[in-house]
Design a protein around this motif. Structure first.
Motif, PDB file in Angstrom:
ATOM      1  N   VAL A 182      32.819  46.462  87.477  1.00 20.23           N
ATOM      2  CA  VAL A 182      33.174  47.162  86.238  1.00 20.23           C
ATOM      3  C   VAL A 182      32.527  48.544  86.299  1.00 20.23           C
ATOM      4  CG1 VAL A 182      32.970  47.184  83.725  1.00 20.23           C
ATOM      5  CG2 VAL A 182      33.398  45.028  84.927  1.00 20.23           C
ATOM      6  N   GLY A 183      33.346  49.540  86.572  1.00 21.15           N
ATOM      7  CA  GLY A 183      32.835  50.893  86.743  1.00 21.15           C
ATOM      8  C   GLY A 183      32.860  51.734  85.494  1.00 21.15           C
ATOM      9  N   ALA A 184      33.512  51.248  84.436  1.00 18.90           N
ATOM     10  CA  ALA A 184      33.554  51.974  83.163  1.00 18.90           C
ATOM     11  C   ALA A 184      33.657  50.947  82.049  1.00 18.90           C
ATOM     12  CB  ALA A 184      34.745  52.929  83.111  1.00 18.90           C
ATOM     13  N   ALA A 185      32.917  51.165  80.979  1.00 17.99           N
ATOM     14  CA  ALA A 185      32.924  50.197  79.877  1.00 17.99           C
ATOM     15  C   ALA A 185      32.669  50.915  78.556  1.00 17.99           C
ATOM     16  CB  ALA A 185      31.874  49.113  80.093  1.00 17.99           C
ATOM     17  N   TYR A 186      33.176  50.303  77.505  1.00 22.59           N
ATOM     18  CA  TYR A 186      33.036  50.838  76.151  1.00 22.59           C
ATOM     19  C   TYR A 186      32.608  49.705  75.228  1.00 22.59           C
ATOM     20  CZ  TYR A 186      35.679  54.865  77.839  1.00 22.59           C
ATOM     21  OH  TYR A 186      36.083  55.966  78.542  1.00 22.59           O
ATOM     22  N   ARG A 187      32.037  50.069  74.096  1.00 24.88           N
ATOM     23  CA  ARG A 187      31.816  49.111  73.019  1.00 24.88           C
ATOM     24  C   ARG A 187      32.728  49.493  71.857  1.00 24.88           C
ATOM     25  NH1 ARG A 187      25.993  48.905  70.617  1.00 24.88           N
ATOM     26  NH2 ARG A 187      27.101  47.998  68.834  1.00 24.88           N
ATOM     27  N   MET A 188      33.344  48.487  71.263  1.00 29.92           N
ATOM     28  CA  MET A 188      34.215  48.685  70.112  1.00 29.92           C
ATOM     29  C   MET A 188      33.592  47.947  68.934  1.00 29.92           C
ATOM     30  SD  MET A 188      38.319  47.919  69.764  1.00 29.92           S
ATOM     31  CE  MET A 188      38.154  46.165  70.173  1.00 29.92           C
ATOM     32  N   ASP A 189      33.281  48.678  67.882  1.00 29.08           N
ATOM     33  CA  ASP A 189      32.605  48.105  66.721  1.00 29.08           C
ATOM     34  C   ASP A 189      33.570  47.959  65.541  1.00 29.08           C
ATOM     35  OD1 ASP A 189      29.619  47.894  67.423  1.00 29.08           O
ATOM     36  OD2 ASP A 189      30.111  49.911  68.105  1.00 29.08           O
ATOM     37  N   GLY A 190      33.079  47.255  64.517  1.00 27.97           N
ATOM     38  CA  GLY A 190      33.881  47.063  63.314  1.00 27.97           C
ATOM     39  C   GLY A 190      34.824  45.881  63.394  1.00 27.97           C
ATOM     40  N   GLN A 191      34.732  45.088  64.465  1.00 27.55           N
ATOM     41  CA  GLN A 191      35.584  43.918  64.642  1.00 27.55           C
ATOM     42  C   GLN A 191      34.694  42.666  64.586  1.00 27.55           C
ATOM     43  OE1 GLN A 191      38.875  45.298  65.111  1.00 27.55           O
ATOM     44  NE2 GLN A 191      37.583  47.109  64.837  1.00 27.55           N
ATOM     45  N   ARG A 192      35.332  41.504  64.435  1.00 27.99           N
ATOM     46  CA  ARG A 192      34.580  40.257  64.358  1.00 27.99           C
ATOM     47  C   ARG A 192      35.227  39.192  65.232  1.00 27.99           C
ATOM     48  NH1 ARG A 192      34.017  39.262  57.858  1.00 27.99           N
ATOM     49  NH2 ARG A 192      34.108  41.454  57.178  1.00 27.99           N
ATOM     50  N   PHE A 193      34.577  38.018  65.298  1.00 30.63           N
ATOM     51  CA  PHE A 193      35.173  36.887  65.997  1.00 30.63           C
ATOM     52  C   PHE A 193      34.744  35.598  65.309  1.00 30.63           C
ATOM     53  CE2 PHE A 193      31.098  37.491  68.078  1.00 30.63           C
ATOM     54  CZ  PHE A 193      30.636  36.221  68.363  1.00 30.63           C
ATOM     55  N   ILE A 194      35.480  34.544  65.595  1.00 30.75           N
ATOM     56  CA  ILE A 194      35.191  33.204  65.080  1.00 30.75           C
ATOM     57  C   ILE A 194      35.358  32.198  66.214  1.00 30.75           C
ATOM     58  CG2 ILE A 194      35.959  33.711  62.723  1.00 30.75           C
ATOM     59  CD1 ILE A 194      38.596  32.269  63.398  1.00 30.75           C
ATOM     60  N   GLU A 195      34.919  30.971  65.974  1.00 23.97           N
ATOM     61  CA  GLU A 195      35.343  29.841  66.794  1.00 23.97           C
ATOM     62  C   GLU A 195      36.556  29.256  66.073  1.00 23.97           C
ATOM     63  OE1 GLU A 195      32.005  27.228  67.331  1.00 23.97           O
ATOM     64  OE2 GLU A 195      31.099  28.510  68.869  1.00 23.97           O
ATOM     65  N   PRO A 196      37.762  29.505  66.584  1.00 23.31           N
ATOM     66  CA  PRO A 196      38.967  29.243  65.776  1.00 23.31           C
ATOM     67  C   PRO A 196      39.195  27.789  65.396  1.00 23.31           C
ATOM     68  CG  PRO A 196      39.528  29.850  68.025  1.00 23.31           C
ATOM     69  CD  PRO A 196      38.074  30.119  67.868  1.00 23.31           C
ATOM     70  N   GLY A 197      38.995  26.864  66.335  1.00 22.20           N
ATOM     71  CA  GLY A 197      39.200  25.455  65.994  1.00 22.20           C
ATOM     72  C   GLY A 197      38.325  25.010  64.842  1.00 22.20           C
TER      73      GLY A 197
END
Length: 407
Positions: A182-197
């Motif tokens: 991985v030669g280039a990476a970004y962070r994206m903020d303001g988003q969320r996640f869940i364990e969907p099940g």
């Protein structure tokens, strides 16, 4: 008390049921298999409005044909004689223009903006579940490969969302699962996640605790209207109510097409599995070129990918799982890709124009809620809220007006 029957116990159907209850409606929920038995279980669980965008874009004209001959490509279309499938694909590809993308993005943006607060409303209302903030770590082999991702983010911002993306000097500090490839990476903020099940099961428990009649392993064979909306079960039993909601995902056409919903809904199947990692995974990881989404899940890392256009009930294809493994292996380290758990396939309901189907059918009192493609989880609670409002008050919120199922 008015009564409603909701067919489908995934995120969209259960969120609709919950909001109908909020408005004083007595609800029965019916599902042919069980809670979260479809694509609500094994997906990546991303609550990322910044990536809730039209699936077809101009890249489909170059990427699509190449994918037909690449066994490891994220897009898979079987070479077979299937007039219905190829008709859908022709319409889908026809929407792969910048103008069509902008039109669809403008239609999605209002409900995208409601997505996260709609999850908060469920949790504040008693659903025993959680959402977690990112950041989301976005990785590329080299900087030039980030252009498409950054173009999409710019388009989302242009249409009115607020998204913060920042270049990372050391992505492994946040995502040690990323390799030196991985030669280039970004962070994206303001988003969320869940364990969907677990989230969907918690939502089902809340709906049932509020008094809903939950009927699982009950297949619906017909929906029609005589004096009032009526569903017929495979057993021959008939149930009537003031309203009926069809929220059956990729299987929606079976019940909705006779009611005038003629927009094609194609199963776009996604695959996932979970793996152990040497270091705990704390943040979601996105590999845009490989079209792979990774999420912390139950102490492991869930890896999800592939868009496979086949029938919704076809068996899991082990080759598609291996394709995901082959795509991500160079970019990951300390991840046991050869000891996979919970291999899964689920059918997501994709429309040619990339817009959901939410609203009343030609049969008065019968509604549909679906066609969200890859975005049924993130848009499910907002969809349920706005459809419940339409059912009870007759008012169509502008955020779902473009999703007219009779378009």
């Amino acid at each position: 008390m008015t009564r409603s029957i909701v067919i489908g116990a995934g995120m969209v159907g259960l969120a609709t049921a919950w909001h109908l209850q909020e408005r004083g409606v007595d609800v029965t929920v019916i599902d042919r298999a069980g809670v979260a038995a479809g694509s609500s279980w094994g997906n990546a669980g991303w609550l990322a409005p910044a990536k809730t965008i039209p699936l077809a874009d101009p890249s489909v004209w170059t990427y699509g044909p190449r994918a037909l001959f690449d066994a490891d490509a994220a897009l898979h279309v079987p070479v077979r004689v299937d007039v219905s499938l190829w008709s859908f694909l022709a319409r889908f590809v026809a929407h792969g223009t910048q103008r069509a993308w902008d039109t669809a993005m403008a239609a999605l943006t209002p409900i995208d903006k409601l997505a996260l607060e709609s999850f908060d409303e469920l949790i504040d209302g008693g659903v025993d579940a959680w959402t977690r903030e990112g950041p989301f770590i976005v990785g590329f082999g080299h900087e030039k490969q980030a252009r498409g991702f950054m173009r999409d983010i710019a388009g989302v911002i242009q249409h009115g969302q607020r998204v913060h993306v920042e270049r990372l000097d050391d992505p492994r500090a946040l995502a040690p699962q990323l390799s030196g490839q991985v030669g280039a990476a970004y962070r994206m903020d303001g988003q969320r996640f869940i364990e969907p099940g677990p989230f969907v099961h918690a939502l089902a428990a809340a709906v049932e605790e509020r008094g809903a009649d939950m009927r699982v392993n009950a297949a619906v064979t017909d929906v029609n209207r005589t004096s009032m909306p009526t569903v017929t079960l495979a057993t021959g039993e008939k149930l009537s109510a003031d309203s009926v909601v069809i929220a059956t995902g990729a299987w929606m056409p079976e019940l909705a097409r006779p009611l005038g919903v003629n927009v094609r809904v194609q199963a776009g199947r996604g695959y996932s599995f979970t793996v152990d990692t040497d270091e705990p995974a704390a943040h979601p990881i996105y590999l845009p070129l490989q079209r792979v989404a990774c999420t912390p899940y139950d102490g492991r890392l869930r890896i999800a990918g592939t868009m496979e256009f086949v029938g919704p009930d076809e068996p899991l294809q082990a080759r598609r799982v291996q394709a995901i493994v082959n795509q991500v292996r160079p970019f990951m380290t300390g991840v046991d890709l050869d000891n996979r758990h919970d291999e899964w396939v689920g059918s997501r309901p994709v429309t040619p124009d990339g817009l959901p189907l939410v609203g009343e059918t030609r049969s008065a009192g019968v509604y549909v809620a679906g066609g969200h493609g890859m975005w049924g989880i993130v848009l499910g609670p907002a969809t349920g809220k706005l459809l419940a409002e339409r059912i009870v008050t007759g008012r169509t919120d502008p955020a779902i007006a473009p999703f007219d199922p009779l378009r």
